[in-house]
Design a protein around this motif. Sequence first.
Motif, PDB file in Angstrom:
ATOM      1  N   ASP A 163     -11.392   0.369  -2.368  1.00 12.76           N
ATOM      2  CA  ASP A 163     -10.014   0.587  -2.821  1.00 12.76           C
ATOM      3  C   ASP A 163      -9.900   0.255  -4.309  1.00 12.76           C
ATOM      4  O   ASP A 163     -10.828  -0.296  -4.932  1.00 12.76           O
ATOM      5  CB  ASP A 163      -8.997  -0.157  -1.951  1.00 12.76           C
ATOM      6  CG  ASP A 163      -9.020  -1.664  -2.144  1.00 12.76           C
ATOM      7  OD1 ASP A 163      -9.482  -2.118  -3.217  1.00 12.76           O
ATOM      8  OD2 ASP A 163      -8.599  -2.383  -1.234  1.00 12.76           O
ATOM      9  N   GLU A 220      -8.048   8.694  -0.668  1.00 14.77           N
ATOM     10  CA  GLU A 220      -7.291   8.679   0.584  1.00 14.77           C
ATOM     11  C   GLU A 220      -6.201   7.622   0.495  1.00 14.77           C
ATOM     12  O   GLU A 220      -6.460   6.483   0.100  1.00 14.77           O
ATOM     13  CB  GLU A 220      -8.241   8.352   1.742  1.00 14.77           C
ATOM     14  CG  GLU A 220      -7.711   8.725   3.111  1.00 14.77           C
ATOM     15  CD  GLU A 220      -8.484   7.997   4.215  1.00 14.77           C
ATOM     16  OE1 GLU A 220      -9.687   7.705   4.011  1.00 14.77           O
ATOM     17  OE2 GLU A 220      -7.856   7.676   5.227  1.00 14.77           O
ATOM     18  N   LYS A 221      -4.972   8.040   0.828  1.00 19.21           N
ATOM     19  CA  LYS A 221      -3.841   7.093   0.808  1.00 19.21           C
ATOM     20  C   LYS A 221      -3.469   6.800   2.258  1.00 19.21           C
ATOM     21  O   LYS A 221      -3.350   7.715   3.065  1.00 19.21           O
ATOM     22  CB  LYS A 221      -2.646   7.732   0.095  1.00 19.21           C
ATOM     23  CG  LYS A 221      -2.726   7.676  -1.419  1.00 19.21           C
ATOM     24  CD  LYS A 221      -1.397   8.111  -2.060  1.00 19.21           C
ATOM     25  CE  LYS A 221      -1.480   8.113  -3.575  1.00 19.21           C
ATOM     26  NZ  LYS A 221      -1.402   6.754  -4.161  1.00 19.21           N
ATOM     27  N   ARG A 222      -3.352   5.516   2.633  1.00 14.61           N
ATOM     28  CA  ARG A 222      -2.908   5.171   3.982  1.00 14.61           C
ATOM     29  C   ARG A 222      -2.176   3.830   3.933  1.00 14.61           C
ATOM     30  O   ARG A 222      -2.102   3.204   2.876  1.00 14.61           O
ATOM     31  CB  ARG A 222      -4.100   5.098   4.940  1.00 14.61           C
ATOM     32  CG  ARG A 222      -5.199   4.173   4.461  1.00 14.61           C
ATOM     33  CD  ARG A 222      -6.554   4.480   5.098  1.00 14.61           C
ATOM     34  NE  ARG A 222      -7.582   3.778   4.332  1.00 14.61           N
ATOM     35  CZ  ARG A 222      -8.189   2.673   4.775  1.00 14.61           C
ATOM     36  NH1 ARG A 222      -7.916   2.177   5.961  1.00 14.61           N
ATOM     37  NH2 ARG A 222      -9.082   2.058   4.029  1.00 14.61           N
ATOM     38  N   PRO A 280       0.908   0.103   1.350  1.00 14.57           N
ATOM     39  CA  PRO A 280       0.158   1.331   1.031  1.00 14.57           C
ATOM     40  C   PRO A 280      -1.190   0.948   0.409  1.00 14.57           C
ATOM     41  O   PRO A 280      -1.287  -0.036  -0.323  1.00 14.57           O
ATOM     42  CB  PRO A 280       1.057   2.039   0.013  1.00 14.57           C
ATOM     43  CG  PRO A 280       1.864   0.961  -0.617  1.00 14.57           C
ATOM     44  CD  PRO A 280       2.030  -0.116   0.417  1.00 14.57           C
ATOM     45  N   ASN A 281      -2.245   1.706   0.783  1.00 19.07           N
ATOM     46  CA  ASN A 281      -3.589   1.392   0.238  1.00 19.07           C
ATOM     47  C   ASN A 281      -4.257   2.687  -0.176  1.00 19.07           C
ATOM     48  O   ASN A 281      -4.222   3.675   0.549  1.00 19.07           O
ATOM     49  CB  ASN A 281      -4.419   0.692   1.332  1.00 19.07           C
ATOM     50  CG  ASN A 281      -5.815   0.370   0.848  1.00 19.07           C
ATOM     51  OD1 ASN A 281      -6.684   1.244   0.804  1.00 19.07           O
ATOM     52  ND2 ASN A 281      -6.025  -0.875   0.435  1.00 19.07           N
ATOM     53  N   THR A 282      -4.842   2.692  -1.389  1.00 16.37           N
ATOM     54  CA  THR A 282      -5.514   3.900  -1.876  1.00 16.37           C
ATOM     55  C   THR A 282      -7.002   3.609  -1.959  1.00 16.37           C
ATOM     56  O   THR A 282      -7.399   2.642  -2.617  1.00 16.37           O
ATOM     57  CB  THR A 282      -4.992   4.274  -3.281  1.00 16.37           C
ATOM     58  OG1 THR A 282      -3.575   4.337  -3.217  1.00 16.37           O
ATOM     59  CG2 THR A 282      -5.551   5.600  -3.754  1.00 16.37           C
ATOM     60  N   SER A 283      -7.790   4.401  -1.265  1.00 11.23           N
ATOM     61  CA  SER A 283      -9.240   4.143  -1.339  1.00 11.23           C
ATOM     62  C   SER A 283      -9.969   5.400  -1.812  1.00 11.23           C
ATOM     63  O   SER A 283      -9.453   6.521  -1.689  1.00 11.23           O
ATOM     64  CB  SER A 283      -9.776   3.688   0.015  1.00 11.23           C
ATOM     65  OG  SER A 283      -9.642   4.737   0.934  1.00 11.23           O
TER      66      SER A 283
END
Lengths: 99, 99
Positions: free
Chosen positions: B31, B62-64, B70-73
């Motif tokens: 991330d 990928e955003k989840r 919220p986490n962007t990896s």
Amino acid sequence: MKDFIHHLDKAFENRLRLGIMSVLMVTESADFNHLKESLGATDGNLASHLKALEKTGYVSMEKRFVGRKPNTSYSATEQGREAFKKHLSALEALIKGSM
Amino acid sequence: MKDFIHHLDKAFENRLRLGIMSVLMVTESADFNHLKESLGATDGNLASHLKALEKTGYVSMEKRFVGRKPNTSYSATEQGREAFKKHLSALEALIKGSM
């Protein structure tokens, strides 16, 4: 922490500059045309990157006459050789760390 | 002729991009904060180089949600892995040719 990043030298952050140093590391000096042919570079591109390397003190330039013709040759300075060796070992660390 | 120059990928002509790919080559995904800390990068610099690598198709994002946050990896794409391996072997040829 990926230390190698801080040991990579911004002055070598370009393919042509890597090529120039790689040629100059294994020769005493090389003239403009030899560098141009062996690196497949254009005049303008090669001249500007050589100038940048001169500005950082990593390459020195010498102008002289060969017979009646002016000749410009370039060499890696001691400082340039040391900096490039350091850059190469940081690249080696990058390669090992990415396998 | 110094062939390695033509096998060096312009997309990787930057220390931070080399660092990003080096991290993503040895992890499934990472991330933003993990990349930021392990590379010692600033938010803006990291974001702009990640965007550039995404544009070339070498990195996917990928955003989840992790819990409520919220986490962007980011991950290296197959194309990115192949391109980076090719870049690393060109760097190895550079290193060998400069000794």
